[in-house]
Write an enzyme that holds these catalytic residues in place. Structure first.
Site, mmCIF file in Angstrom:
data_model
loop_
_atom_site.group_PDB
_atom_site.id
_atom_site.type_symbol
_atom_site.label_atom_id
_atom_site.label_comp_id
_atom_site.label_asym_id
_atom_site.label_seq_id
_atom_site.Cartn_x
_atom_site.Cartn_y
_atom_site.Cartn_z
ATOM 1 C CE LYS A 1 -2.852 10.742 4.867
ATOM 2 N NZ LYS A 1 -1.898 9.610 4.997
ATOM 3 C CB SER B 1 -1.357 5.231 4.819
ATOM 4 O OG SER B 1 -1.163 4.929 6.165
ATOM 5 C CB SER C 1 -3.318 7.644 7.380
ATOM 6 O OG SER C 1 -2.204 7.673 6.501
#
Length: 466
Positions: free
Chosen positions: A80, A179, A155
């Site tokens: 990420k 997330s 996220s």
């Protein structure tokens, strides 16, 4: 493209590489080719590591020379874009950080590389990781590989979409309220949010509110989560919350020889759930019972009094706002929707801030009592399957609720710090994955992984890909 490799799990790839039935270059190239083939429509990858193939050649040379290798030797992984990667851009989903290239790896990335993993690419996210949809002004919107009109979540939505679509076998995400687990459920993969502090947050931004942020692995299979977790966990001397030895575990494993005790629920005061989601949780509970576990429906009394998401919203903004305001100062015109909304949120009164912490204590106490009677709890990950992009509200079992309701079943395990895992166990009537969530007491990762591995072996949807 070598289609035989792109949906292999990381554990299998590591074995194929170690026994030299396939080269590291073949594995890395297969995933790079997959990125080229499918990512233009999905937009999960934001930066490809230009050194991935040279690292693959070096890994093959190490094997040829007979060198000792780590448990992830030659296995590509993605990260990420809020997690620092030395020499590879980490832009945090914001024009404010466009082109930012760290000099050092985050602890989690460094440990994956030390275990032999090869950084393949960075993946998309919301600006500053602050949304349940992975969209921003710098790198755009990520689409769900099962249906491009649906979100892959946030996220860590770029990470979930990349893995689900076969662009990566294994990845790293972060989790403040939903997330890693929510995106995993929306795209049909697995994800683990370990006990708070198990994997250091060093090299990840934002780190506030630090009491709630977690790093966690995302993958195709439960055994891959266990492998990545074993590689990344343990103190690093920088994150004070990471203070527990890696081998410390209070849970039960596959060799304990006693009956698992699992409670399950689909509401418990947390709000409406789609009937197909509720049916999937019930099916998972029945499968566990039929496998020999003691399984029964439960109510967590503390959740009847205190809604975790309500109190989380009261508290976390007051910790995150100052850090975000400092970063964006002078760049307010470059901010995206969710960050603007968060900074515009009225300050929480000190009385409500304290009330939130007291509510969290009651929820922690409630689960402490629960785990004197049960090993694990089974519940929804999300109240609905993946929804359409940009939804501001959801209709769930006939009730209209704010879109933030997607966090209602996950955030409780951030504020308690308990380990929780998301895995697919069903499919909606329109062909979207449906996940279930398994949680256990703090430092009982072995319990979560044991229950999840059992469910995975019983799953009616194991091995399905978009």
């Amino acid at each position: 493209m070598n289609d035989a490799l792109i949906f292999r799990d990381a554990t299998d790839l590591a074995e194929l590489i170690r026994t030299r039935r396939v080269s590291v270059v073949e594995v890395v190239q297969a995933h790079l080719d997959r990125i080229d083939a499918v990512d233009p429509a999905i937009n999960a990858v934001v930066t490809v590591n230009e050194n991935a193939l040279s690292a693959a050649r070096a890994a093959d040379a190490d094997l040829a020379a007979g060198h000792d290798v780590g448990p992830l030797h030659g296995v590509p992984f993605t990260v990420k874009d809020s997690i620092d990667t030395a020499g590879v851009m980490t832009q945090r989903g914001s024009p404010i950080f466009a082109g930012r290239t760290p000099d050092t790896d985050a602890t989690s990335v460094a440990r994956m590389r030390a275990a032999g993993g090869i950084l393949l690419a960075k993946t998309n996210l919301p600006e500053f990781s602050y949304s349940t949809e992975s969209d921003n002004l710098l790198t755009g919107r990520t689409n769900n590989p099962w249906n491009l009109d649906r979100t892959p979540g946030g996220s860590s939505g770029g990470e979930s979409a990349a893995i689900a679509a076969g662009m990566s076998p294994l990845g790293l995400g972060t989790d403040l309220a939903i997330s890693v687990r929510g995106p995993a459920a929306q795209t049909g993969i697995t994800a683990l949010k370990p006990t708070h502090g198990r994997i250091p947050m060093t090299g990840v931004w934002p780190r506030v509110p630090r009491r709630d942020w977690h790093v966690g692995p995302m993958a195709h299979t439960v055994r891959d989560l266990a492998l990545a977790y074993s590689v990344m966990s343990g103190p690093d001397g920088h994150d004070a919350f990471a203070d527990t030895p890696a081998r410390f575990d209070t849970g039960i494993g596959t060799g304990d020889g006693r009956q698992l005790r699992v409670g399950w629920f689909t509401d418990s005061g947390l709000g409406p759930v789609d009937p197909e989601v509720a049916a999937t949780v019930r099916s998972a509970a029945l499968a566990l019972r039929e496998s020999g576990a003691h399984v029964e429906p439960v109510t967590i009394e503390a959740l009847q009094r205190d809604n975790p998401l309500y109190w989380f919203d009261k508290q976390h903004v007051m910790e995150l706002k100052p850090a975000m305001a400092e970063v964006v100062s002078g760049h307010e015109h470059e901010m995206f929707t969710m960050s603007r909304g968060m900074l515009a949120t009225p300050d929480t009164a000190i009385e409500d801030y304290v009330a939130a912490e007291q509510a969290f204590e009651r929820i922690r106490d409630g689960y402490s009592e629960y785990f004197t009677r049960f090993d694990a709890v089974l519940l929804p990950v999300l109240p609905v399957p993946a929804h359409r992009h940009g939804a501001s509200y959801l209709v769930v079992d006939g009730q209209t609720v704010d879109a933030t309701h997607v966090q209602s079943y996950t955030v409780q395990f951030n504020i308690t710090g308990m380990p929780a895992l998301s895995m697919r166990f069903g499919t909606s009537s329109d062909g979207l994955p449906i996940g279930v969530q398994i949680a256990a007491a703090r430092h009982a990762e072995s319990t979560v992984l044991t229950v999840a591995a059992l469910l995975e072996s019983l799953s009616p949807v194991r091995g399905l890909h978009p």
